[in-house]
Write a protein that holds these residues in place. Structure first.
Motif, PDB file in Angstrom:
ATOM      1  N   VAL A  78       0.853  -1.180   0.000  1.00 15.26           N
ATOM      2  CA  VAL A  78       0.000   0.000   0.000  1.00 15.26           C
ATOM      3  C   VAL A  78       0.892   1.234   0.000  1.00 15.26           C
ATOM      4  O   VAL A  78       1.716   1.413   0.903  1.00 15.26           O
ATOM      5  N   ALA A  79       0.722   2.076  -1.026  1.00 13.18           N
ATOM      6  CA  ALA A  79       1.531   3.295  -1.145  1.00 13.18           C
ATOM      7  C   ALA A  79       1.129   4.302  -0.062  1.00 13.18           C
ATOM      8  O   ALA A  79       0.079   4.177   0.569  1.00 13.18           O
ATOM      9  N   ARG A  88      -0.230  -0.860  -4.870  1.00  8.72           N
ATOM     10  CA  ARG A  88       0.834  -0.957  -5.870  1.00  8.72           C
ATOM     11  C   ARG A  88       1.188  -2.422  -6.040  1.00  8.72           C
ATOM     12  O   ARG A  88       1.174  -3.183  -5.077  1.00  8.72           O
ATOM     13  N   SER A  89       1.539  -2.792  -7.239  1.00  6.64           N
ATOM     14  CA  SER A  89       2.063  -4.120  -7.528  1.00  6.64           C
ATOM     15  C   SER A  89       3.171  -3.934  -8.543  1.00  6.64           C
ATOM     16  O   SER A  89       2.930  -3.408  -9.627  1.00  6.64           O
ATOM     17  N   ILE A  90       4.381  -4.348  -8.160  1.00  9.76           N
ATOM     18  CA  ILE A  90       5.527  -4.117  -9.038  1.00  9.76           C
ATOM     19  C   ILE A  90       6.315  -5.410  -9.233  1.00  9.76           C
ATOM     20  O   ILE A  90       6.445  -6.208  -8.302  1.00  9.76           O
ATOM     21  N   LEU A 150       9.941   2.502  -0.221  1.00  6.16           N
ATOM     22  CA  LEU A 150      10.494   2.420   1.132  1.00  6.16           C
ATOM     23  C   LEU A 150       9.679   3.191   2.175  1.00  6.16           C
ATOM     24  O   LEU A 150       9.363   2.627   3.225  1.00  6.16           O
ATOM     25  N   PRO A 151       9.301   4.458   1.929  1.00  6.36           N
ATOM     26  CA  PRO A 151       8.451   5.131   2.929  1.00  6.36           C
ATOM     27  C   PRO A 151       7.120   4.402   3.134  1.00  6.36           C
ATOM     28  O   PRO A 151       6.620   4.327   4.261  1.00  6.36           O
ATOM     29  N   VAL A 204       2.915  -6.977   3.172  1.00  7.30           N
ATOM     30  CA  VAL A 204       3.070  -7.122   1.726  1.00  7.30           C
ATOM     31  C   VAL A 204       2.476  -8.451   1.264  1.00  7.30           C
ATOM     32  O   VAL A 204       2.216  -9.343   2.072  1.00  7.30           O
ATOM     33  N   ALA A 205       2.295  -8.551  -0.032  1.00  9.11           N
ATOM     34  CA  ALA A 205       1.900  -9.802  -0.668  1.00  9.11           C
ATOM     35  C   ALA A 205       2.800  -9.999  -1.880  1.00  9.11           C
ATOM     36  O   ALA A 205       3.197  -9.031  -2.538  1.00  9.11           O
TER      37      ALA A 205
END
Length: 166
Positions: free
Chosen positions: A29-30, A36-38, A60-61, A69-70
């Motif tokens: 989560v941003a 987000r998924s990268i 990072l923040p 995370v997933a």
């Protein structure tokens, strides 16, 4: 999910094949609250997933704020094999280039000369160090469409069997 269940899934031969791949998709989560998924290179050390990134990476923040995370690691063939992992990310700022970063990028087809050039470029670019993102799995599911299915499909199979048995 109990640790022994996670271990059983992650030591499955199919899971081990997937954990030896080059890329995973990291979902987090941003800071603005959106998902987000990268795609990102990774390595598996037998108990944790290690990702490496630049010290100024926007993720990072977000990970400091919410370390949950997933990960998805999958194949591009039919039937697909999919390993889903959830966990908690810990950030470890390091001087220099983490050995894992060199390992996880070592599987790409490079000639020895290309490898020397690539490593020189990496050392020049990341001279200030990197951040290791260490993910400890807290949940895992393997979907191979032979012995395991997505939970929604499992439910449909069960419902079909009940209809046919009635």
């Amino acid at each position: 999910m109990e640790q022994h269940q996670i271990t059983e899934i992650l030591t499955n031969p199919t899971s081990q094949e997937l954990l030896a791949r080059d890329l995973t998709r990291l979902a987090y989560v941003a800071k603005d609250g959106t998902p987000r998924s990268i795609p990102i290179a990774f390595t598996w050390n037998g108990s944790r997933i290690i990702l490496c990134t630049t010290k100024n990476a926007p993720k990072l923040p977000a990970l400091r704020h919410n370390p949950q995370v997933a990960l998805t690691i999958d194949t591009e063939v039919h039937p697909p094999k999919i390993l889903l992992i959830r966990g908690r990310a810990e950030l470890d700022e390091v001087d220099g280039i983490p050995e894992e970063y060199l390992q996880m990028n070592g599987t790409y087809g490079m000639t020895p000369e290309q490898r020397v050039e690539w490593e020189a470029e990496v050392r020049s670019l990341y001279h200030d160090g990197m951040v290791r993102i260490v993910i400890t799995p807290t949940w895992a599911k393997l979907i191979d469409f032979e012995t395991t299915l997505p939970s929604a499909v499992e439910e449909l199979v069960k419902q079909r069997a009940e209809r046919q048995g009635a």
